[in-house]
Design a protein around this motif. Structure first.
Motif, short mmCIF file in Angstrom:
data_model
loop_
_atom_site.label_atom_id
_atom_site.label_comp_id
_atom_site.label_asym_id
_atom_site.label_seq_id
_atom_site.Cartn_x
_atom_site.Cartn_y
_atom_site.Cartn_z
N SER A 175 0.75 -1.25 0.08
CA SER A 175 0.08 -0.02 -0.09
C SER A 175 0.87 1.34 0.06
O SER A 175 0.37 2.25 -0.53
N LEU A 176 2.06 1.33 0.53
CA LEU A 176 2.69 2.31 0.69
C LEU A 176 3.52 2.52 -0.43
O LEU A 176 3.58 3.80 -1.13
N ALA A 177 3.93 1.56 -1.12
CA ALA A 177 4.34 1.50 -2.43
C ALA A 177 3.61 1.75 -3.41
O ALA A 177 3.81 2.74 -4.46
N GLN A 178 2.28 1.63 -3.54
CA GLN A 178 1.04 2.10 -4.41
C GLN A 178 1.21 3.56 -4.16
O GLN A 178 0.93 4.28 -5.07
N ALA A 179 1.22 4.02 -2.93
CA ALA A 179 1.16 5.41 -2.80
C ALA A 179 2.36 6.34 -3.43
O ALA A 179 2.12 7.39 -3.91
N ASP A 192 3.08 -1.98 -12.81
CA ASP A 192 3.01 -1.32 -13.99
C ASP A 192 4.04 -0.08 -13.76
O ASP A 192 4.65 0.52 -14.63
N GLY A 193 4.28 0.23 -12.47
CA GLY A 193 4.94 1.44 -11.94
C GLY A 193 6.10 1.43 -11.22
O GLY A 193 6.97 2.28 -10.91
N LEU A 194 6.50 -0.02 -10.67
CA LEU A 194 7.80 -0.14 -10.17
C LEU A 194 8.98 -0.41 -11.09
O LEU A 194 8.80 -1.41 -11.86
N ASP A 195 10.00 0.09 -10.83
CA ASP A 195 11.22 -0.07 -11.68
C ASP A 195 11.72 -1.39 -11.31
O ASP A 195 12.36 -1.87 -11.98
N TRP A 219 -1.68 -3.97 -6.51
CA TRP A 219 -1.05 -4.65 -7.51
C TRP A 219 -0.91 -4.13 -8.72
O TRP A 219 0.06 -3.94 -9.40
N PRO A 220 -1.90 -3.36 -9.46
CA PRO A 220 -1.83 -2.94 -10.66
C PRO A 220 -0.76 -1.71 -10.89
O PRO A 220 0.04 -1.65 -11.71
N GLU A 237 1.49 -11.95 -12.35
CA GLU A 237 0.14 -11.97 -11.84
C GLU A 237 0.05 -11.95 -10.07
O GLU A 237 1.32 -12.24 -9.89
N LEU A 238 -0.87 -11.47 -9.66
CA LEU A 238 -0.68 -11.47 -8.18
C LEU A 238 -0.73 -12.77 -7.63
O LEU A 238 -1.47 -13.66 -7.94
#
Length: 373
Positions: A224-228, A294-297, A289-290, A265-266
């Protein structure tokens, strides 16, 4: 020979993530946090000795050891989510005035944040604590006045127990920081709450004369923090500069995000024992997850020994950090040093003048595991 605790246990890279974009987070959470008693921007420490060691220009550590009276960042998400929950109950017919119990599962810091928020608002809290959480952390949750149920199993089992308890009747609300299909609204509010942390970093870097970070390292449990982090850095214009690389860091014993990224996939994993109790999660949040996909290097897994070493070194530099918070330094060290480091630096797009931001998400008080022999 002794084990090299700095080598990555697992590594995943996707440099194309820097071109992915998403809508920004709503801006209301920061004003809400600023209105709370005891709110203060947490420190962003510059640590030149780490920059020298890691072969980069500048290194900053966001210190979350004292956030709204608690030794971890989690109060940002819990306070905003509970505010939205009660606001919505009131709008639906005055239910916010009725007795309501805030229910959650935790592997440490989130549970205490929910319990503290409940106490301040005169509400009851029921916290399901997963196995492996330090007794001192469980005691701190109980000291907030919460009912504590110890779960003899992993975090995912504690979440199932909490969800089942909250589903009985209408006087309980689940305030969970992990999402699954059918339960995503409250976790979304929690992620929105975390956005305040990144807005603070923006102003602090500007005040330090630093540019947009080249790398942000984020400890990851359910994500969740990584999503933020992804939402913040993938939704803003960069004025022609490359977007920051985003690195997630997990314990080797609970690397569900890396496994999901590798599989595309999750994916759930069986977790083991780790001193990084707050990151000991077996399933990524379905909401996160999405964004992670798509957004983590890049993503890296680290050992308990690597995290403990990082916590000791941060303490020597004046930053109180528990095992989860110190995971950021352990992860960056694993990525940027040792065998194969040149290729990992290339994956992250880092040169010798790079600016790094490491999120130290908890203080030593939050999780005393690393202080034990």
């Amino acid at each position: 020979m002794p084990e090299n605790t700095d080598q990555p246990g697992a590594w995943f890279a996707r440099p194309a993530a820097r071109t992915w974009t998403c809508p920004p987070a709503p801006a209301q959470a920061q004003a809400f946090h600023a209105s709370l008693p005891g709110y203060a921007i947490t420190p962003l420490h510059e640590l030149p000795s780490l920059a020298v060691e890691l072969g980069v220009g500048r290194v900053f550590v966001k210190d979350e050891s004292a956030r709204l009276g608690l030794p971890a960042f989690k109060a940002l998400g819990a306070s905003w989510a509970v505010h939205r929950v009660l606001e919505e109950r009131a709008a639906s017919g005055g239910a916010a005035a009725e007795p309501v119990t805030l229910v959650t599962a935790t592997d440490g810091n989130h549970g205490r944040a929910v319990a503290r928020t409940a106490r301040l608002l005169g509400r009851r809290a029921h916290v399901f604590v997963s196995g492996g959480v330090h007794p001192a952390a469980s005691a701190a949750i109980a000291a907030e006045g919460a009912e504590v149920t110890q779960v003899a199993g992993p975090y995912d089992e504690a979440v199932r127990r909490a969800a089942a308890a909250a589903a009985v009747g209408t006087a309980a609300v689940l305030v969970q920081d992990s999402a699954w299909p059918g339960y995503e609204r409250v976790p979304r509010w929690i992620v929105e709450g975390y956005s305040t942390l990144f807005t603070e970093i923006d102003s602090q870097l500007a005040a330090a004369g630093a540019r947009l970070p080249d790398l942000v390292a984020v400890p990851v449990g359910v994500g969740s923090l990584a999503q933020a982090a992804v939402t913040h850095y993938r939704s803003r214009p960069t004025a022609g500069e490359p977007a920051p690389a985003l690195l997630s860091v997990e314990p080797e014993a609970a690397a569900c995000v890396i496994e999901s990224l590798i599989r595309g996939e999750l994916t759930s994993v069986v977790t083991g024992d780790t001193a990084m109790a707050g990151l000991n999660c077996g399933t990524p949040s379905s909401l996160a997850w999405p964004y992670l996909r798509d957004g983590l290097d890049a993503a890296v897994a680290v050992t308990d020994a690597g995290s403990a070493r990082a916590a000791r070194e941060l303490a020597a530099l004046g930053v109180s950090s528990g095992p989860c918070g110190a995971a950021s330094l352990a992860g960056v060290r694993a990525a940027l040093t040792g065998e194969g480091a040149e290729g990992r630096r290339a994956d992250l797009g880092l040169g010798p003048a790079a600016t790094l931001v490491l999120l130290s998400t908890e203080g030593a008080e939050a999780n005393p595991h690393h202080q034990e022999p």
